[in-house]
Enzyme design. Structure first.
Site, PDB file in Angstrom:
ATOM      1  N   ARG A 167       0.799  -1.063   0.119  1.00 53.90           N
ATOM      2  CA  ARG A 167       0.047   0.121   0.029  1.00 53.90           C
ATOM      3  C   ARG A 167       0.963   1.198   0.185  1.00 53.90           C
ATOM      4  O   ARG A 167       1.868   1.206   0.976  1.00 53.90           O
ATOM      5  CB  ARG A 167      -0.780   0.050   1.245  1.00 53.90           C
ATOM      6  CG  ARG A 167      -1.613   1.175   1.356  1.00 53.90           C
ATOM      7  CD  ARG A 167      -2.691   1.167   2.546  1.00 53.90           C
ATOM      8  NE  ARG A 167      -1.802   2.099   3.731  1.00 53.90           N
ATOM      9  CZ  ARG A 167      -2.710   2.939   4.387  1.00 53.90           C
ATOM     10  NH1 ARG A 167      -4.042   2.463   4.933  1.00 53.90           N
ATOM     11  NH2 ARG A 167      -1.953   3.756   5.442  1.00 53.90           N
ATOM     12  N   TYR A 179      -3.122  11.818   5.602  1.00 53.75           N
ATOM     13  CA  TYR A 179      -3.475  10.385   5.790  1.00 53.75           C
ATOM     14  C   TYR A 179      -2.263   9.334   5.499  1.00 53.75           C
ATOM     15  O   TYR A 179      -1.889   9.545   4.414  1.00 53.75           O
ATOM     16  CB  TYR A 179      -4.819  10.029   5.474  1.00 53.75           C
ATOM     17  CG  TYR A 179      -4.914   8.433   5.948  1.00 53.75           C
ATOM     18  CD1 TYR A 179      -5.003   7.991   7.132  1.00 53.75           C
ATOM     19  CD2 TYR A 179      -4.748   7.536   4.914  1.00 53.75           C
ATOM     20  CE1 TYR A 179      -5.052   6.702   7.708  1.00 53.75           C
ATOM     21  CE2 TYR A 179      -4.694   6.340   5.439  1.00 53.75           C
ATOM     22  CZ  TYR A 179      -4.679   5.860   6.529  1.00 53.75           C
ATOM     23  OH  TYR A 179      -4.878   4.412   6.905  1.00 53.75           O
ATOM     24  N   ASP A 229      -5.288   4.006  -0.129  1.00 50.22           N
ATOM     25  CA  ASP A 229      -6.258   4.002   0.957  1.00 50.22           C
ATOM     26  C   ASP A 229      -6.860   5.635   0.993  1.00 50.22           C
ATOM     27  O   ASP A 229      -5.919   6.386   1.195  1.00 50.22           O
ATOM     28  CB  ASP A 229      -5.964   3.715   2.154  1.00 50.22           C
ATOM     29  CG  ASP A 229      -6.960   3.465   3.290  1.00 50.22           C
ATOM     30  OD1 ASP A 229      -8.136   3.994   2.796  1.00 50.22           O
ATOM     31  OD2 ASP A 229      -6.872   3.273   4.508  1.00 50.22           O
ATOM     32  N   HIS A 231      -9.116   6.849   2.664  1.00 49.30           N
ATOM     33  CA  HIS A 231      -9.530   6.953   4.136  1.00 49.30           C
ATOM     34  C   HIS A 231     -10.881   7.770   3.950  1.00 49.30           C
ATOM     35  O   HIS A 231     -10.748   8.741   5.045  1.00 49.30           O
ATOM     36  CB  HIS A 231      -8.433   7.326   4.892  1.00 49.30           C
ATOM     37  CG  HIS A 231      -8.282   6.791   6.156  1.00 49.30           C
ATOM     38  ND1 HIS A 231      -8.941   7.322   7.427  1.00 49.30           N
ATOM     39  CD2 HIS A 231      -7.875   5.485   6.704  1.00 49.30           C
ATOM     40  CE1 HIS A 231      -8.745   6.570   8.391  1.00 49.30           C
ATOM     41  NE2 HIS A 231      -8.158   5.423   8.002  1.00 49.30           N
ATOM     42  N   GLU A 255      -9.091   1.944  -1.816  1.00 47.07           N
ATOM     43  CA  GLU A 255      -9.708   1.444  -0.508  1.00 47.07           C
ATOM     44  C   GLU A 255     -10.653   2.703   0.083  1.00 47.07           C
ATOM     45  O   GLU A 255      -9.948   3.843  -0.060  1.00 47.07           O
ATOM     46  CB  GLU A 255      -8.705   1.064   0.520  1.00 47.07           C
ATOM     47  CG  GLU A 255      -9.332   0.723   1.890  1.00 47.07           C
ATOM     48  CD  GLU A 255      -8.489   0.605   2.810  1.00 47.07           C
ATOM     49  OE1 GLU A 255      -7.164   0.112   2.414  1.00 47.07           O
ATOM     50  OE2 GLU A 255      -8.551   0.617   4.151  1.00 47.07           O
ATOM     51  N   GLU A 281     -13.470  -1.452   6.463  1.00 45.06           N
ATOM     52  CA  GLU A 281     -12.940  -1.849   7.941  1.00 45.06           C
ATOM     53  C   GLU A 281     -13.627  -1.377   9.130  1.00 45.06           C
ATOM     54  O   GLU A 281     -13.562  -1.665  10.110  1.00 45.06           O
ATOM     55  CB  GLU A 281     -11.518  -1.301   7.813  1.00 45.06           C
ATOM     56  CG  GLU A 281     -11.554   0.357   7.713  1.00 45.06           C
ATOM     57  CD  GLU A 281     -10.081   1.043   7.567  1.00 45.06           C
ATOM     58  OE1 GLU A 281      -9.092   0.281   6.943  1.00 45.06           O
ATOM     59  OE2 GLU A 281      -9.770   1.936   8.002  1.00 45.06           O
ATOM     60  N   ARG A 302     -13.604  -5.712   3.757  1.00 48.43           N
ATOM     61  CA  ARG A 302     -12.423  -5.299   4.514  1.00 48.43           C
ATOM     62  C   ARG A 302     -12.687  -5.686   6.146  1.00 48.43           C
ATOM     63  O   ARG A 302     -11.783  -5.756   7.030  1.00 48.43           O
ATOM     64  CB  ARG A 302     -11.817  -4.033   4.646  1.00 48.43           C
ATOM     65  CG  ARG A 302     -11.121  -3.946   3.230  1.00 48.43           C
ATOM     66  CD  ARG A 302     -10.184  -2.701   3.099  1.00 48.43           C
ATOM     67  NE  ARG A 302      -9.490  -2.355   4.350  1.00 48.43           N
ATOM     68  CZ  ARG A 302      -8.336  -2.879   4.854  1.00 48.43           C
ATOM     69  NH1 ARG A 302      -7.793  -3.773   4.436  1.00 48.43           N
ATOM     70  NH2 ARG A 302      -7.868  -1.873   5.671  1.00 48.43           N
ATOM     71  N   GLU A 358      -4.237  -7.383   5.229  1.00 46.46           N
ATOM     72  CA  GLU A 358      -3.185  -6.285   5.537  1.00 46.46           C
ATOM     73  C   GLU A 358      -2.515  -6.574   6.544  1.00 46.46           C
ATOM     74  O   GLU A 358      -2.824  -7.513   7.573  1.00 46.46           O
ATOM     75  CB  GLU A 358      -4.166  -5.052   6.030  1.00 46.46           C
ATOM     76  CG  GLU A 358      -3.377  -3.865   6.347  1.00 46.46           C
ATOM     77  CD  GLU A 358      -4.306  -2.610   6.696  1.00 46.46           C
ATOM     78  OE1 GLU A 358      -5.467  -2.945   7.047  1.00 46.46           O
ATOM     79  OE2 GLU A 358      -3.658  -1.488   6.824  1.00 46.46           O
ATOM     80  N   TRP A 421     -12.144  11.979   8.626  1.00 43.58           N
ATOM     81  CA  TRP A 421     -10.721  11.795   8.810  1.00 43.58           C
ATOM     82  C   TRP A 421     -10.281  10.405   8.117  1.00 43.58           C
ATOM     83  O   TRP A 421     -11.107   9.563   8.082  1.00 43.58           O
ATOM     84  CB  TRP A 421     -10.214  11.660  10.234  1.00 43.58           C
ATOM     85  CG  TRP A 421      -8.592  11.165  10.421  1.00 43.58           C
ATOM     86  CD1 TRP A 421      -7.665  12.022  10.281  1.00 43.58           C
ATOM     87  CD2 TRP A 421      -8.219  10.064  10.837  1.00 43.58           C
ATOM     88  NE1 TRP A 421      -6.421  11.440  10.458  1.00 43.58           N
ATOM     89  CE2 TRP A 421      -6.814   9.994  10.594  1.00 43.58           C
ATOM     90  CE3 TRP A 421      -8.978   8.606  11.258  1.00 43.58           C
ATOM     91  CZ2 TRP A 421      -6.062   8.885  10.931  1.00 43.58           C
ATOM     92  CZ3 TRP A 421      -8.041   7.735  11.412  1.00 43.58           C
ATOM     93  CH2 TRP A 421      -6.544   7.708  11.092  1.00 43.58           C
TER      94      TRP A 421
END
Ligand code: KDG
Ligand code: MG
Length: 421
Positions: A167, A179, A229, A231, A255, A281, A302, A358, A421
């Site tokens: 990643r 991030y 990602d 995020h 992601e 996630e 995830r 991951e 975030w």
């Protein structure tokens, strides 16, 4: 305690070793060997014990209290062998079902019971699930840098270590704390007692990410799998644009391209791009991803064992995903303890529709508190054959690392509005 006496008469005696499986103790252990972890240890009359992770980053004590105050009194006297019934009891029986706190607490009980079952059967958990589907679980590591050159160097280092998938995140010009870009101590976003306030700039980010992946393909060729990602930072139309712009670099996945509360927003991304998508996630139930999966709006799910109600629920989710050609890609940041990693790897070793896992290295202190038998070899994690999940806890050592309050950062736009975030 009266509850315990009553509940044990409600579980019907079974022939054989039921008494050996009676739960006589359940203990919540909070420790901070470099970061906070919440662990549940369930002990049976025979002395066999099992472990479950209940860590919810930045909200650890909420789960510890849920377990200690509301779950533990229900466990004493029950049969540890009734894994499914226990899951239903804690889920349906609570009336207030779902949500990260509840589902992490249920996961801890569930994993501890699978661990006990494995130890009593003298079998590793992957064997209880149906046996090996693969020799090792493909993993991806986290590379990052303050700029593109630094991020590319970091990807190179992972490749040198044998990683087959990486990643990649890089700094965003004009953004102080982008991030995924870690400080010298490595990626550990819950850095301060109260949330760090960061400032976000979407246009700058949308400019730099395609440049990052163009450079990574130039520097490292086409054979390493690359992931990224977002995020949750983009709106659906921005996410669609980024997914389209990244197509030439053939990402393994993009992601959390946009927040997934509105599952339909992924239709927009799909309409514009063939970049593979991963989500989940922060999900904790099959209901959080039902629309995404049955409409084939994502490629990887995830949601992992600790935040998704344990092996019992995530197995249901994975089977449902398999019907729709969606594969697993479990969350595995350092806030998921080695107990979750062990359980996830048994699952990964069995699950037919496995995609990737991951994996970030825990600190030496964490590894000492949670000795485990999984090992990394040539870009894949391999579980051992220790009965159960193959992860233990050194309680004496754990007691030396008291809980340290830490919260995740928040993000705001440049005008001060709150953002994801
Ligand atoms: O606790 C939050 C982290 O686990 C999360 O920020 C990590 O997004 C993450 C990832 O993909 O590992
Ligand atoms: Mg993520």
């Amino acid at each position: 305690m009266s509850t315990a006496t009553e509940t044990s008469t409600h579980t019907h005696p079974e022939p054989g070793s039921r008494n050996d499986r009676e739960i006589v103790d359940a203990k919540v252990i909070v420790t901070c060997p470099g970061r906070n972890f919440v662990t549940l240890k369930i002990t049976t009359r025979s002395g066999v014990y099992g472990l479950g992770d209940a860590t919810l980053n930045g909200r650890e004590l909420a789960v510890a209290s849920y377990l200690q105050d509301h779950v533990v009194p229900n466990l004493i006297g029950r049969d540890a062998g009734r894994i499914e019934d226990m899951w239903q009891f804690l889920h349906r029986g609570a009336y207030w079902r779902r949500g990260p706190v509840t589902m992490s607490a249920i996961a801890a009980v569930d994993v501890a019971l699978w661990d006990i079952l494995g130890k009593m059967a003298n079998l590793p958990v992957y064997q209880l699930l149906g046996g090996r589907s693969r020799e090792g679980a493909l993993v991806y590591g986290h590379a990052n840098g303050r700029d593109i050159a630094e991020a590319s160097d970091a990807v190179g280092k992972f490749i040198e270590q044998g990683f087959l998938a990486v990643r990649a995140q890089c700094g965003v010009p004009g953004v102080k704390k982008a991030y995924g870009v870690s400080n010298a101590k490595g990626y550990e976003p819950a850095e301060s007692e109260l949330p760090l306030e960061t400032v976000w700039n979407t246009p700058r980010y949308l400019e730099v990410v395609p440049q990052l992946f163009e450079q990574l393909r130039k520097d490292h060729g086409n054979h390493v799998e690359l992931l990224h990602d977002v995020h949750h930072r983009l709106t659906p139309i921005e996410a669609a644009r980024l997914a389209r712009d990244l197509e030439p670099y053939r990402l393994f996945w993009l992601e959390d391209a946009t927040p997934a509360e509105n599952q339909k927003s992924f239709e927009l991304i799909r309409k514009h791009s063939v970049t593979a998508l991963a989500v989940g996630e922060v999900f904790n139930s099959i209901w959080d991803c039902k629309h995404l999966i049955e409409n084939q709006l994502i490629d990887y799910i995830r949601t992992t064992i600790v935040h998704g109600g344990g092996i019992t629920h995530v197995r249901r989710l994975a089977d449902f995903a398999a019907l729709h050609s969606v594969r697993t890609g479990f969350h595995g940041a350092t806030d998921l303890s080695p107990v979750t990693m062990g359980a996830a790897l048994h699952f990964d070793t069995w699950v037919p529709n496995f995609g990737i896992q991951e994996y970030m290295f825990h600190t030496d202190e964490t590894d000492e508190v949670f000795p485990h038998d999984y090992v990394l070899r040539a870009g894949r994690l391999h579980v051992g054959d220790t009965p159960g999940i193959g992860v233990d806890i050194d309680e004496k050592l754990a007691a030396k690392y008291p809980y340290a309050p830490k919260q995740l950062p928040v993000a705001r736009l440049e005008d001060g509005s709150m953002w994801d975030w």
